[in-house]
Design a protein around this motif. Structure first.
Motif, PDB file in Angstrom:
ATOM      1  N   PRO A 123       0.834  -1.206   0.000  1.00  0.00           N
ATOM      2  CA  PRO A 123       0.000   0.000   0.000  1.00  0.00           C
ATOM      3  C   PRO A 123       0.872   1.260   0.000  1.00  0.00           C
ATOM      4  O   PRO A 123       1.907   1.302   0.647  1.00  0.00           O
ATOM      5  N   ARG A 124       0.427   2.283  -0.725  1.00  0.00           N
ATOM      6  CA  ARG A 124       1.186   3.531  -0.803  1.00  0.00           C
ATOM      7  C   ARG A 124       0.905   4.435   0.378  1.00  0.00           C
ATOM      8  O   ARG A 124       1.672   5.341   0.668  1.00  0.00           O
ATOM      9  N   PHE A 125      -0.225   4.207   1.058  1.00  0.00           N
ATOM     10  CA  PHE A 125      -0.572   4.951   2.261  1.00  0.00           C
ATOM     11  C   PHE A 125      -1.423   4.035   3.136  1.00  0.00           C
ATOM     12  O   PHE A 125      -1.800   2.932   2.705  1.00  0.00           O
ATOM     13  N   ALA A 126      -1.716   4.474   4.350  1.00  0.00           N
ATOM     14  CA  ALA A 126      -2.293   3.585   5.359  1.00  0.00           C
ATOM     15  C   ALA A 126      -3.594   2.922   4.919  1.00  0.00           C
ATOM     16  O   ALA A 126      -3.834   1.753   5.219  1.00  0.00           O
ATOM     17  N   THR A 127      -4.437   3.649   4.202  1.00  0.00           N
ATOM     18  CA  THR A 127      -5.744   3.099   3.818  1.00  0.00           C
ATOM     19  C   THR A 127      -5.766   2.554   2.400  1.00  0.00           C
ATOM     20  O   THR A 127      -6.833   2.213   1.888  1.00  0.00           O
ATOM     21  N   ASP A 128      -4.610   2.459   1.767  1.00  0.00           N
ATOM     22  CA  ASP A 128      -4.546   1.981   0.395  1.00  0.00           C
ATOM     23  C   ASP A 128      -4.744   0.467   0.348  1.00  0.00           C
ATOM     24  O   ASP A 128      -4.594  -0.240   1.353  1.00  0.00           O
ATOM     25  N   ALA A 129      -5.040  -0.045  -0.856  1.00  0.00           N
ATOM     26  CA  ALA A 129      -5.203  -1.486  -1.049  1.00  0.00           C
ATOM     27  C   ALA A 129      -3.847  -2.180  -0.909  1.00  0.00           C
ATOM     28  O   ALA A 129      -2.790  -1.584  -1.106  1.00  0.00           O
ATOM     29  N   ILE A 130      -3.882  -3.452  -0.554  1.00  0.00           N
ATOM     30  CA  ILE A 130      -2.669  -4.255  -0.470  1.00  0.00           C
ATOM     31  C   ILE A 130      -2.588  -5.145  -1.707  1.00  0.00           C
ATOM     32  O   ILE A 130      -3.571  -5.293  -2.441  1.00  0.00           O
ATOM     33  N   PRO A 131      -1.427  -5.748  -1.972  1.00  0.00           N
ATOM     34  CA  PRO A 131      -1.317  -6.653  -3.122  1.00  0.00           C
ATOM     35  C   PRO A 131      -2.338  -7.792  -3.040  1.00  0.00           C
ATOM     36  O   PRO A 131      -2.649  -8.288  -1.956  1.00  0.00           O
ATOM     37  N   GLN A 132      -2.827  -8.193  -4.198  1.00  0.00           N
ATOM     38  CA  GLN A 132      -3.833  -9.249  -4.259  1.00  0.00           C
ATOM     39  C   GLN A 132      -3.248 -10.605  -4.644  1.00  0.00           C
ATOM     40  O   GLN A 132      -3.905 -11.632  -4.491  1.00  0.00           O
TER      41      GLN A 132
END
Length: 688
Positions: free
Chosen positions: A434-443
């Motif tokens: 994620p690029r920031f705290a609330t961003d998506a994570i790798p799938q």
């Protein structure tokens, strides 16, 4: 005391758009602080700004400071008089107050009686106060870079041209940056260039709007948003309005007019991200999507003029964007001629960090760690290793050199073209998530392994050369990297041991000057990030501290424990059991008895200790399977039933009995109680 509105406006040449909001808010804050320091009463403070002006409007401002009683304390009475005559200390104090000794008063305090003086000080008129307040506020503005103009030695972000200071209908006589205050402002540079005489401070917004200037920042932004959406509707398209771009465009115009232009459809063969980056970064255009979410060969530009021939403005923008998109197409064609894998050699000449080697060195280190992580999480270890070796190759492509924000995105496109496995290609994009705290994570599993490996390599390497973040300085974004690792492990539910992975990552580096204790240092730093993570989740700091007190090195396990403790803390039994555990901890910490001694049931004498022993045995049988299943919430719910026997024990049993065997047996009983809770966390920390 009367109240009138105040207007302060500083007219300038076009300010840097990215700095306008910051400068505008700072000017308002500076004037507000100055008035507060002067104890002047005032109403609502509103900041206005456009590319050519910074302004502050105050709805109601008192015309003077309130009168104040000034009290000064002089020497103690015993030192002020000797044999009934004033001493030099008393005479000197009287002179400093401008009165005779006989005019001084006695001040009674809890420390004795002192010579003193009181006087009524008249408040200064606002006309006297404002020049210095405004001058100080302007001087303190966070100007990105000062400049000089003409023969003047005055410095500001851009040349200044006019200064308005109106208090109601009156001009405040003041000077700043070489300008004398007046009531003259100026409208749009082209539509209304003549001077505008403001009769009253409240005339500001209307007078400027009549002169083609929207000085209200929020209103100007919303006008742009509305116009862009309206233009998109005409084109039967969806406008993508990026907040950062909207703010920047708003800082470029005073009278926004949205216009739609087009570009050659052949450019759509280029990845849309390339075209969008070119349109946003270079021309500040808003792009449009069709009903399927695909890029349309259209753009919306925001002009700063209401042209009688808008088609000419559109034509000019289309001519400007054409070579930009042609460049993007050229970079894309050139890049595709060289497979990503062949670019690995080029990474040897790109320094990651002087002491940590090149990007090629980083890729090789990350490949080992990514392969190991993939094995642990059920991924394809060959894919993870391959993705790590290719991860930074797009950094040396023409497209990413021109548009750095496309790193990872272009790697994904080029890897697909090269025939790399889809999961490898996808991982090249996902490595930055994620690029920031609330961003998506790798799938993908490969993306998860690569994203973790890359961050762990950076963390161990930078810490290993002694460049731990300090204060606000974090040039390698290690805080973001650490939080990214935690988010990935928790959100993807990866049961990974952070200490084990840090050891593996550290082993890939050679000759780190701060290698001793490195893993422990990085581990502590990363787990400390859980404090902010917990607050973002609405979890009290006590729950974090309770888990932090235990040697938990798996982030997923850490988060589960934290959430369980947070839920437990809301129970009625929590406070009593936390206090009891704190008491147990204090008792046991002061004793030197053997912690390995088990409770001897035959030595239990009091009913309360017998009941507690039985309750512990019953609860242990229930919670052990829950601990093994990491169902910490259910375990703590079960242990909550211990409140009554624990309270009764402390009410009725003397732990420190005179007989050593009985005393040690009771200490062993308390140790068993503590050990049960410590399987989850040290709930004694909930009291903090």
């Amino acid at each position: 005391m009367a109240f009138h509105p105040l207007l302060v406006e500083l007219g300038v040449e076009e300010l840097p758009p990215a700095a306008i909001d910051r400068l505008s808010d700072a000017l308002a804050d500076g004037i507000r602080q100055g008035l507060n320091d002067a104890e002047v009463r005032f109403g609502e403070v509103t900041a206005y700004a456009s590319p050519r002006r910074l302004a502050v409007h105050i709805s109601e401002l008192a015309d003077k400071q309130p009168d104040r009683e000034i009290e000064r304390r002089g020497p103690a009475l015993a030192a002020a008089f000797k044999d009934g005559q004033p001493t030099k200390a008393a005479e000197g104090f009287a002179r400093s107050c401008g009165v005779d000794v006989g005019d001084l008063i006695h001040l009674e305090t809890d420390k004795g009686t002192w010579l003193g003086y009181r006087e009524q000080q008249q408040g200064d008129a606002i006309e006297q106060l404002l020049p210095a307040i405004v001058d100080k506020a302007i001087a303190a503005l966070p100007v990105p870079k000062n400049m000089r103009w003409g023969a003047l030695r005055t410095e500001f972000s851009r040349p200044v041209h006019w200064l308005v200071m109106l208090y109601g209908e009156r001009v405040i006589e003041a000077e700043t940056l070489g300008l004398s205050a007046d009531r003259l402002t100026y409208g749009h540079r082209f539509h209304a260039p003549a001077a505008i005489s403001l009769a009253h401070a409240d005339d500001y917004l209307d007078a400027l709007e009549n002169a083609y200037v929207l000085a209200d920042r929020q209103r100007r932004r919303e006008r742009i948003r509305e116009q862009v959406l309206a233009e998109a509707e005409v084109q039967d398209a969806q406008a993508v309005i990026d907040d950062a771009l909207l703010t920047e465009v708003s800082g470029l115009v005073e009278w926004p007019v949205a216009l739609t232009g087009s570009f050659d459809e052949r450019f759509l063969e280029v990845p849309p991200e390339c075209l969008i980056s070119s349109m946003k970064a270079n021309q500040k255009y808003f792009h449009l999507l069709d009903e399927h979410g695909k890029l349309k060969p259209l753009f919306i530009t925001i002009a700063n003029i209401e042209s009688h021939e808008p088609e000419r403005v559109i034509d000019g923008n289309e001519k400007v964007i054409r070579p930009r998109l042609a460049d993007a197409a050229f970079f894309y064609d050139v890049d595709r001629k060289t497979p990503l894998a062949e670019r690995q050699a080029g990474l040897d000449s790109v320094v990651f960090q002087q002491q940590l080697g090149s990007l090629a060195d980083k890729a090789r280190r990350s490949a080992v760690v990514a392969r190991a992580i993939a094995e642990r999480i059920g991924g394809n270890s060959d894919h993870a290793e391959r993705a790590a070796l290719l991860a930074k190759c797009d950094l040396v492509t023409e497209m990413v050199l021109e548009f750095p924000e496309l790193q990872g995105i272009m790697g994904c496109y080029y890897a697909r073209q090269d025939g790399e496995p889809e999961e490898v290609a996808q991982a090249l994009y996902e490595q930055y998530l994620p690029r920031f705290a609330t961003d998506a994570i790798p799938q993908t599993r490969t993306g998860l392994a690569l994203a973790l490996a890359d961050r762990l390599d950076t963390l161990t390497g930078i810490f290993g050369i002694g460049q731990r973040p300090t204060g606000a300085k974090d040039p390698f974004a290690l805080r973001r990297a650490a939080i990214g690792v935690l988010n990935i492990m928790v959100k993807a539910e990866l049961d990974l041991d952070l200490r084990e992975l840090l050891n593996l990552a550290a082993e890939q580096h050679q000759q780190l000057p701060k290698a001793e204790g490195l893993v422990d240092e990085v581990l502590d730093y990363m787990l400390e990030r859980f404090r902010a993570w917990a607050q973002d989740e609405g979890i009290a700091v006590g729950s974090y501290l309770a888990v932090r007190a235990r040697p938990v090195t798996k982030p997923l396990d850490f988060a589960r424990r934290m959430r369980a403790v947070h839920g437990f803390a809301a129970r009625d039994e929590a406070a009593a059991l936390a206090a009891a555990n704190k008491r147990v901890s204090n008792i046991l910490s002061k004793q030197t008895h053997d912690r390995n001694i088990s409770v001897n049931a035959e030595l239990l004498q009091e009913n309360a200790e017998i009941a507690l022993h039985r309750a512990l045995a019953a609860r242990r049988e229930e919670v052990v399977p829950l601990f093994q299943a990491a169902d910490y919430s259910a375990a703590l719910d079960c242990l909550a039933a211990l409140r009554e026997p624990v309270d009764t024990f402390f009410d009725q049993v003397m732990v420190m009995a005179e007989e050593p065997a009985v005393r040690d047996n009771r200490l062993a009983l308390l140790a068993e109680l503590q050990a049960l809770f410590l399987e989850v966390a040290d709930i004694a920390e909930l009291q903090q």
